[in-house]
Design an enzyme around this catalytic site. Structure first.
Site, PDB file in Angstrom:
ATOM      1  N   LYS A  11       5.763   5.593  -2.332  1.00 27.26           N
ATOM      2  CA  LYS A  11       5.612   5.102  -2.917  1.00 27.26           C
ATOM      3  C   LYS A  11       4.129   5.663  -4.434  1.00 27.26           C
ATOM      4  O   LYS A  11       4.116   5.748  -4.871  1.00 27.26           O
ATOM      5  CB  LYS A  11       5.640   3.246  -2.889  1.00 27.26           C
ATOM      6  CG  LYS A  11       5.311   2.614  -4.831  1.00 27.26           C
ATOM      7  CD  LYS A  11       5.417   1.246  -4.165  1.00 27.26           C
ATOM      8  CE  LYS A  11       4.666   0.081  -5.371  1.00 27.26           C
ATOM      9  NZ  LYS A  11       5.082  -1.468  -4.835  1.00 27.26           N
ATOM     10  N   GLU A  69       0.361  10.666   6.535  1.00 27.73           N
ATOM     11  CA  GLU A  69       1.704  10.781   7.120  1.00 27.73           C
ATOM     12  C   GLU A  69       2.813  11.978   6.926  1.00 27.73           C
ATOM     13  O   GLU A  69       2.875  13.380   7.066  1.00 27.73           O
ATOM     14  CB  GLU A  69       2.541   9.870   8.356  1.00 27.73           C
ATOM     15  CG  GLU A  69       1.776   9.177   9.204  1.00 27.73           C
ATOM     16  CD  GLU A  69       1.201   7.965   8.242  1.00 27.73           C
ATOM     17  OE1 GLU A  69       0.657   7.802   6.857  1.00 27.73           O
ATOM     18  OE2 GLU A  69       0.535   6.581   9.460  1.00 27.73           O
ATOM     19  N   GLY A 106       7.684  -1.707  -1.091  1.00 28.06           N
ATOM     20  CA  GLY A 106       8.116  -0.505  -0.057  1.00 28.06           C
ATOM     21  C   GLY A 106       8.782  -1.398   0.552  1.00 28.06           C
ATOM     22  O   GLY A 106      10.536  -0.221   0.786  1.00 28.06           O
ATOM     23  N   ARG A 107       9.202  -2.162   1.067  1.00 28.44           N
ATOM     24  CA  ARG A 107       9.878  -3.085   1.560  1.00 28.44           C
ATOM     25  C   ARG A 107      11.128  -3.155   1.631  1.00 28.44           C
ATOM     26  O   ARG A 107      12.415  -3.330   1.915  1.00 28.44           O
ATOM     27  CB  ARG A 107       9.713  -4.102   3.036  1.00 28.44           C
ATOM     28  CG  ARG A 107       8.378  -4.731   2.385  1.00 28.44           C
ATOM     29  CD  ARG A 107       7.725  -5.869   3.746  1.00 28.44           C
ATOM     30  NE  ARG A 107       6.935  -6.879   3.068  1.00 28.44           N
ATOM     31  CZ  ARG A 107       5.657  -6.686   2.255  1.00 28.44           C
ATOM     32  NH1 ARG A 107       4.881  -5.167   2.394  1.00 28.44           N
ATOM     33  NH2 ARG A 107       4.860  -7.162   1.935  1.00 28.44           N
ATOM     34  N   GLU A 122       5.061  -7.380   8.557  1.00 31.51           N
ATOM     35  CA  GLU A 122       4.436  -7.339   6.699  1.00 31.51           C
ATOM     36  C   GLU A 122       4.501  -8.238   6.194  1.00 31.51           C
ATOM     37  O   GLU A 122       3.594  -7.648   4.580  1.00 31.51           O
ATOM     38  CB  GLU A 122       4.791  -5.574   6.409  1.00 31.51           C
ATOM     39  CG  GLU A 122       3.571  -5.385   5.464  1.00 31.51           C
ATOM     40  CD  GLU A 122       4.430  -3.629   5.781  1.00 31.51           C
ATOM     41  OE1 GLU A 122       4.521  -2.801   6.885  1.00 31.51           O
ATOM     42  OE2 GLU A 122       3.654  -3.286   4.339  1.00 31.51           O
ATOM     43  N   HIS A 182      20.190  -6.821  29.602  1.00 33.45           N
ATOM     44  CA  HIS A 182      19.796  -6.176  31.193  1.00 33.45           C
ATOM     45  C   HIS A 182      18.079  -5.588  30.958  1.00 33.45           C
ATOM     46  O   HIS A 182      17.524  -5.212  31.484  1.00 33.45           O
ATOM     47  CB  HIS A 182      20.821  -4.852  31.475  1.00 33.45           C
ATOM     48  CG  HIS A 182      21.398  -5.359  31.297  1.00 33.45           C
ATOM     49  ND1 HIS A 182      22.364  -5.457  32.700  1.00 33.45           N
ATOM     50  CD2 HIS A 182      22.835  -5.813  30.742  1.00 33.45           C
ATOM     51  CE1 HIS A 182      23.690  -5.521  32.646  1.00 33.45           C
ATOM     52  NE2 HIS A 182      24.396  -5.331  31.418  1.00 33.45           N
ATOM     53  N   LYS A 216      -6.008   1.804   7.068  1.00 30.58           N
ATOM     54  CA  LYS A 216      -5.802   3.030   6.553  1.00 30.58           C
ATOM     55  C   LYS A 216      -7.812   3.560   5.896  1.00 30.58           C
ATOM     56  O   LYS A 216      -7.786   4.957   5.928  1.00 30.58           O
ATOM     57  CB  LYS A 216      -5.239   2.942   4.750  1.00 30.58           C
ATOM     58  CG  LYS A 216      -3.749   3.342   5.283  1.00 30.58           C
ATOM     59  CD  LYS A 216      -2.831   3.311   3.820  1.00 30.58           C
ATOM     60  CE  LYS A 216      -1.351   3.055   3.990  1.00 30.58           C
ATOM     61  NZ  LYS A 216      -1.189   3.064   2.909  1.00 30.58           N
TER      62      LYS A 216
END
Lengths: 521, 521
Positions: B181, B187, B240-241, B326, B357, B485
């Site tokens: 965005k 990254e 963003g999400r 978030e 399990h 950040k």
């Protein structure tokens, strides 16, 4: 035992935890095998050191640890040992040495033979839970170390799992491993049936010759039709969630070499030595367990997050979820009384930096948040220096931010750079406050190799064992897993039986509704 | 607003939740789009229906919902809309219709062109968090629906991620998508640098011609060197999400076809209709939010587990972790006061039956446990009938077991079949008690296809939005992500600067220690 919260040692421990500073000012880094475990940001004080030692004494820690290593029946609800340490000891304890060495030799011989004959380019491993997470984690995270064969895992009874695992493989060159302690695990048997069909459809005349079984129930494997020399045994004194140290490690040996499996065991054995011999104050599993109990039972953190800053350790999260939650998710103490302090945090997590863009918002600004276990490798296994520097920087930054926080005054100064209206700036600043004082643990590995991974797994195993001792519960049974299995069998029969009368369903209205609606036919 | 816990509506709600039965005896299944949402085992009572409506009114739910769909600036700390619904509306709202339709046409044109020319057999998507989980989930879970291209994802700054994503691909036939965005995500930019080197080393003369950008900062993408026709925009009013509904969906269109992306949007739009028009009592996102608030704020459940009984929905867990944690991991209300009830449960989970399990022991027998969201597909996409029946049976069984529990008397009867000593039997039975009364939600999808997946994602989006309204917090900012950040940037510079004086480190002793120890050089 009775009410833990009312014992003298617990009261002192609880009081010392509450009174300790939220932002400790000193370094506290323990060396365990070749790992460094930094507990500097966990609660700590001289009073807490004394209280912790008293609590360990009260709960009989030293005896329990001795019992663990000596194979005493510490799994008291099932009256058996939990003797996984015997499987990785340089010299197995004499009582089981013969059996352990014979099985290890049988497995090594099998691997040697198939390597020499260049058999089985592909291996598909069918197992779930304890028979799955350990080998899956090792094979995935150590893939850089060898890679003689394609190793795939199918665990879920959702048929998409086995379909994806078999896809594109050559049946004539594929070995199927069924790993099941009881050899009754429905998921693994259903997937084995698919694999038999697939082998046969692929022209393999004797599909069962392509099967290997790893089990504590050799008789059932024989009856299934697996050849004697393809049956590897382990014993009822090896818990499923500790079974990576047994022949369940076979896919590791086939995929990454026998040396890798041996190095994993050697690393775990090194951690065993540390756990047995380090003083309580320098004992990493013990101190991690004490922090966990302080965080959960005293400070009220109901969960903790695991964030390895190494993408290869992705499966460490489910492996640890099982180890912690299946071991500690119970609340009946040895004498039958109900544990009266909060225990057994939920475990969740994700490798960093992905986790930073997923749930770190919550870790920083939720009203409560959760402690975090960070894991870092000092040395990378690639040449992308800047990437690794960024990874380290992000890990340290998140940890520092959780500890330091950001005050209203700091937030206001930041906001005021852009927002000149004092009232508006104050209103916005309130949303940027970070409380800080949030505890974490940092584990630094020199690098990710089989020995370090083995040590890491054993570190957590002993941490969880010590938590069990502190809470007075048996970490080695799992009655809650058994219960659901029985109900599933009954519901499966109802789903299958056309025209079964829903009016006689013994279940709640919602379950009865869905059984009726989703019944086949 | 001020102290939520002191308001009349909250007090009534809280009281009604506490007074409602733990094992409700009636069916409560809501239909939303084509999904069925079974809330029968969540707290419910006539008094709670009334109290819930009053709480929604007090917190201004209907106005907030209208604001959401009208593009009002409901992200009040950033003074902007959160208008993801505009991206999937059959007819976008007029204020943004032109921009939305132009971008959608540009994206469709690009996909059509590369398909017609048979370009790019491989696509590598670089994005993290909101730019990653949505497309990754859709591509993985709908893979059976098409599969024109190999689509891979690299998110983590750990260099193993990008190395694995590029491995074995033909650079001349590979498209790299940078989805960010801000176009400053470290990254994605670090991984893009690797991809450029890889393309160049693979003989591609103009590596940047193989790049596409999806961003709200087109200027930065241009400066990076990406061609104008390869830049797809979205806007600051798309969080963003929620960005899967924007051009961030490009890898879905390239991998599974434009129809798949359109069907996803259509399914979400159907859920939007439901959320807008269903009465509050029949409104699935609203009722799920009320149950979540009841469980977390009143009944004290600090987390909840998501267990889709479909292995393909593995990535729904991290997608929902981000959406929930978030969005809701904050505690400052609109007027600046601190929320005074527990909020925002931690989210974790795993597909069933693997989860059984791994952590179901804890769900059944931990002192507290956690609510569970179960998801089932009525119809499978394979022919393994028995596998699917087992999957359904296990899902229903776990849910029934969590609700019913097992009393001491039942456990004793069970144990006494084998253990004939009454005292020993009683002691063992205590360890097999399951408290029961543990709430869950069951979502049944007719089958897993793009429309149903779109509806499922929108269901959770609106659930989380409603929780934000009920708690009085802004679900659309993420100041806690920003904070970390900044620190990471500073620490990275320190790690890189040889001989920087650790004595002047502004960090705590532990951070200073590791910066010194892990500094390069």
């Amino acid at each position: 035992m009775s009410a833990l919260s009312q014992t003298t040692a617990w009261k002192s421990f609880s009081h010392a935890v509450s009174a300790s500073p939220t932002k400790p000012a000193t370094l506290r880094i323990l060396r365990a095998a070749e790992l460094e475990v930094d507990l500097s940001t966990q609660r700590h004080s001289p009073a807490l050191v004394i209280a912790a030692r008293a609590l360990l004494n009260q709960q009989g820690f030293e005896q329990a640890r001795a019992d663990l290593f000596e194979g005493a029946p510490i799994n008291w609800t099932e009256n058996r040992a939990a003797w996984h340490t015997a499987l990785r000891a340089p010299t197995p304890p004499s009582r089981v040495a013969h059996a352990v060495q014979a099985e290890q030799a049988k497995l090594a011989g099998f691997v040697e033979r198939v390597n020499a004959q260049n058999l089985y380019r592909n291996v598909v491993h069918l197992g779930i839970g304890g028979s799955d997470w350990g080998p899956r984690l090792a094979v995935e995270s150590l893939a850089g170390h060898a890679g003689r064969r394609t190793i795939r895992f199918a665990s879920n009874v959702d048929a998409h799992a086995i379909t994806a695992a078999l896809e594109g493989l050559d049946p004539s060159d594929t070995l199927i491993i069924i790993s099941s302690k009881s050899f009754t695990t429905i998921e693994s048997l259903a997937n084995a049936a698919c694999a038999i069909d697939w082998l046969r459809a692929g022209g393999v005349k004797q599909p069962l010759d392509h099967f290997v079984a790893v089990t504590a129930n050799a008789q059932a494997a024989r009856e299934f039709g697996i050849r004697e020399e393809h049956i590897f045994e382990f014993w009822d004194w090896v818990g499923g969630r500790y079974s990576i140290w047994s022949s369940i490690g076979l896919p590791i040996a086939l995929g990454l070499g026998m040396d890798t499996l041996n190095d994993l065991r050697a690393g775990a054995a090194q951690m065993d030595e540390h756990f047995l011999n380090a003083t309580l104050e320098e004992n990493a599993p013990v101190q991690m367990a004490l922090s966990a109990v302080a965080n959960c039972s005293v400070l009220g953190y109901a969960s903790f997050a695991l964030c390895p800053y190494d993408a290869r350790l992705r499966h460490l999260v489910p492996w640890l979820q099982q180890l912690e939650m299946e071991s500690l998710g119970k609340s009946t103490q040895r004498d039958g009384t109900t544990l009266d302090v909060a225990s057994s945090p939920a475990v969740w997590g994700m490798p960093g930096t992905d986790s930073q863009h997923t749930f770190f918002q919550w870790l920083h600004q939720d009203g409560k948040g959760a402690p975090v276990d960070f894991i870092l490798c000092a040395k990378p296994d690639h040449r992308h220096t800047r990437h690794h520097r960024l990874l380290i920087a992000n890990c340290l930054a998140q940890r520092a931010a959780l500890l330091e926080g950001k005050s209203f005054e700091q937030a206001l100064a930041e906001v005021s750079l852009k927002e000149k209206n004092p009232q508006a700036a104050a209103a916005l600043a309130k949303h940027r406050v970070h409380p800080g004082g949030r505890p974490s643990t940092l584990i630094v590995m020199p690098q990710l190799d089989p020995k370090q991974l083995g040590a890491l797994l054993a570190l957590y195993e002993h941490k969880v064992f010590t938590e069990g001792v502190l809470w007075g519960i048996n970490p080695f049974d799992q009655w809650g897993v058994e219960f659901g299995k029985r109900l599933a069998g009954d519901i499966e029969r109802r789903l299958d039986a056309l025209g079964s009368d829903p009016a006689v369903s013994p279940y709640d209205p919602s379950t009865a509704h869905w059984v009726r609606k989703l019944a086949s036919g």
